[in-house]
Design a protein around this motif. Sequence first.
Motif, mmCIF file in Angstrom:
data_model
loop_
_atom_site.group_PDB
_atom_site.id
_atom_site.type_symbol
_atom_site.label_atom_id
_atom_site.label_comp_id
_atom_site.label_asym_id
_atom_site.label_seq_id
_atom_site.Cartn_x
_atom_site.Cartn_y
_atom_site.Cartn_z
ATOM 1 N N TYR A 380 0.829 -1.212 0.000
ATOM 2 C CA TYR A 380 0.000 0.000 0.000
ATOM 3 C C TYR A 380 0.862 1.259 0.000
ATOM 4 O O TYR A 380 0.590 2.219 -0.722
ATOM 5 N N PHE A 381 1.916 1.277 0.827
ATOM 6 C CA PHE A 381 2.736 2.468 0.983
ATOM 7 C C PHE A 381 3.913 2.530 0.000
ATOM 8 O O PHE A 381 4.769 3.396 0.110
ATOM 9 N N LEU A 382 3.939 1.613 -0.958
ATOM 10 C CA LEU A 382 5.042 1.599 -1.919
ATOM 11 C C LEU A 382 4.945 2.798 -2.861
ATOM 12 O O LEU A 382 3.947 2.975 -3.561
ATOM 13 N N PRO A 383 5.971 3.649 -2.925
ATOM 14 C CA PRO A 383 5.947 4.786 -3.856
ATOM 15 C C PRO A 383 5.985 4.325 -5.313
ATOM 16 O O PRO A 383 6.766 3.433 -5.673
ATOM 17 N N GLN A 384 5.159 4.921 -6.133
ATOM 18 C CA GLN A 384 5.193 4.598 -7.553
ATOM 19 C C GLN A 384 6.538 4.969 -8.173
ATOM 20 O O GLN A 384 6.977 4.347 -9.140
ATOM 21 N N ALA A 385 7.192 5.968 -7.594
ATOM 22 C CA ALA A 385 8.508 6.371 -8.100
ATOM 23 C C ALA A 385 9.523 5.236 -7.969
ATOM 24 O O ALA A 385 10.427 5.099 -8.801
ATOM 25 N N THR A 386 9.382 4.418 -6.930
ATOM 26 C CA THR A 386 10.295 3.286 -6.743
ATOM 27 C C THR A 386 10.097 2.246 -7.842
ATOM 28 O O THR A 386 11.071 1.693 -8.380
ATOM 29 N N LEU A 387 8.835 1.979 -8.185
ATOM 30 C CA LEU A 387 8.574 1.034 -9.266
ATOM 31 C C LEU A 387 9.096 1.582 -10.591
ATOM 32 O O LEU A 387 9.636 0.841 -11.414
ATOM 33 N N SER A 388 8.945 2.878 -10.824
ATOM 34 C CA SER A 388 9.481 3.475 -12.050
ATOM 35 C C SER A 388 11.001 3.356 -12.096
ATOM 36 O O SER A 388 11.585 3.100 -13.150
ATOM 37 N N ALA A 389 11.644 3.540 -10.943
ATOM 38 C CA ALA A 389 13.094 3.368 -10.882
ATOM 39 C C ALA A 389 13.482 1.933 -11.235
ATOM 40 O O ALA A 389 14.465 1.697 -11.937
ATOM 41 N N THR A 390 12.692 0.979 -10.761
ATOM 42 C CA THR A 390 12.939 -0.431 -11.077
ATOM 43 C C THR A 390 12.855 -0.667 -12.583
ATOM 44 O O THR A 390 13.692 -1.368 -13.166
ATOM 45 N N ILE A 391 11.847 -0.064 -13.226
ATOM 46 C CA ILE A 391 11.688 -0.225 -14.672
ATOM 47 C C ILE A 391 12.861 0.404 -15.414
ATOM 48 O O ILE A 391 13.447 -0.200 -16.322
ATOM 49 N N ILE A 392 13.217 1.627 -15.033
ATOM 50 C CA ILE A 392 14.287 2.348 -15.732
ATOM 51 C C ILE A 392 15.597 1.572 -15.678
ATOM 52 O O ILE A 392 16.284 1.398 -16.693
ATOM 53 N N VAL A 393 15.948 1.082 -14.510
ATOM 54 C CA VAL A 393 17.207 0.345 -14.363
ATOM 55 C C VAL A 393 17.169 -0.951 -15.174
ATOM 56 O O VAL A 393 18.165 -1.338 -15.796
#
Length: 602
Positions: A380-393
Amino acid sequence: MADDGGLMARAARPANLLRLLPSLPILEWGRRYDRDTLVSDLVAAIIVTMMLIPQSLAYALLAGLPPEIGLYASVAPLLLYAVFGTSRVLAVGPVAVVSLMTAAAIGEHAVAGSPQYWAVAITLAFLSGVMLLIMGVLRLGFLANFLSHPVISGFISASGLLIAASQLKTLMGVKAEGHNVIDLAQALISQLPNIHVLTLVVGVLATAFLFWVRKGLKPLLIRVGLNARLADVLAKAGPVAAIAVTALLAWILDWKGQGLRLVGSVPQGLPPLTLPLWDLALWQSLAMPALLISVVGFVESVSVGQTLAAKRRQRIEPNQELVALGASNLSAAFTGGFPVTGGFARSVVNFDAGAQTPAAGVYTALGITLASLFLTPALYFLPQATLSATIIVAVLSLVDLGMLKRTWAYSRTDFLAALATLLMTLVQGVEVGLVVGVAVSLVLFLYRTSRPHIAEVGQVPGTEHFRNVLRHHVATSPRLVSLRVDESLYFANARALEDRINDLVAERPALKHVVLQCSAINDIDASALESLEAIDHRLRDAGLRLHLSEVKGPVMDRLQATEFVARLSGKIYLSHYQAIAQLSPEILTSSTAQRQVNQGGA
């Protein structure tokens, strides 16, 4: 006796039907499954599960779907691939490029995040599965050969850049839409004054951390005393650590109250049973995107599967892989998923972690199922920015712009195909880019083969070998010309051979014989046969004769089925040396004399 014959015929029918069914590779490796293999597969499954959970969530968002759909798409496909797949280590599930293509295909039919959007994604997976299954049953794996490596490399590199660019809006905390890099750049530039600072800080730090984890964490852990295997496992868990830390900080520091976008509620439970939309008009609209997704997914899957299988002296069967990927996509469609294929990064991790059989995928599916049942509230508290960082890398590791330099140095035509694919994918989107890449490759192939290399050859002194007169010191005769055509003859290049022979006849008044050395000709189509007949007719009218030598067996079989052989003005010789010995023996004499002179001088 008649009754016995009927019983035998009825007994044979099931056996004949069984031959039509897809084979089950699981029966081959399953009977040799032992405890050591189990342990190896379990270890690999734990590592891949830790990697797959954040990737599945991220790629679902990339496809415009809720994050839990990525988990749904990572369960049943793994189970079906374990039954039908021939690769021991291929990890099937959502991948970046296919997720991007999915978003591009569905965006025209529904609003991202809506129930209708999900239903169209399920339908797309269904159509892709049906197409792959039909291609596998019809043994059409060779169709993937139309996607050359430069085209695929250019497409994947451009898709990686496009995906990374599409995630910048989430890292910046702004809204910016666009299906190509130009639209995205314009939208992002216009949103610069609206950047959400906290989101940007979290996204940049998560991206930097994940890049460092890929290269720096394992050596650091080894230096502090951990063994290499454990250090590798912990390094692979880097994305999980980024998710856990940023989610924890978002909860403690109330980042949601400060405007940071979170994943929010993720439903718990098993993947649901779903059905595709039975809408013929929608199917017709999705047919081309589904075909492109199927072909790209198949090529990516087979490429990584063959590479990893070769390292263990194993092999995969491309046509069976079509069946396995078709079954995997059909299972995704009936369990709430979206199109899937074999992922490069996951499969390499699975291989490095020691997976021995597709059972590792079954254990991974079990781990994903447990995560769907018990861990989703923690997201629930996972930032969407973290998932985007995962995709970018993840996607930037697929970008290989150095391929352009290497291809330019080796083949200008392949460079043009790769460059056209890359630019058109960036500027026009994934579907247009791929279609243009294939079209450019075919056009360049036709152009290249329409201008075949036709070498005039002569005898290397003292040997039975014949080489290009422009590259070697060879013996020739004004009465005879030997031509080696280094290409199969077909409609696009037959005229080039006619022109070359016409020029030689006009230049050499003493010419009496033209011999075509056919050692490099693998096929002669109907148009080329008519050209050969026209060449023979013109030479006969001019008092010359046309001969062939070293014609390959399959080509000779086809020629003998025509009247060409019977009407040929000259002969067909088994070897080129035999032709020269009979038609122009002075070449052999001068060749022998030249060799003796050379030996005497030595």
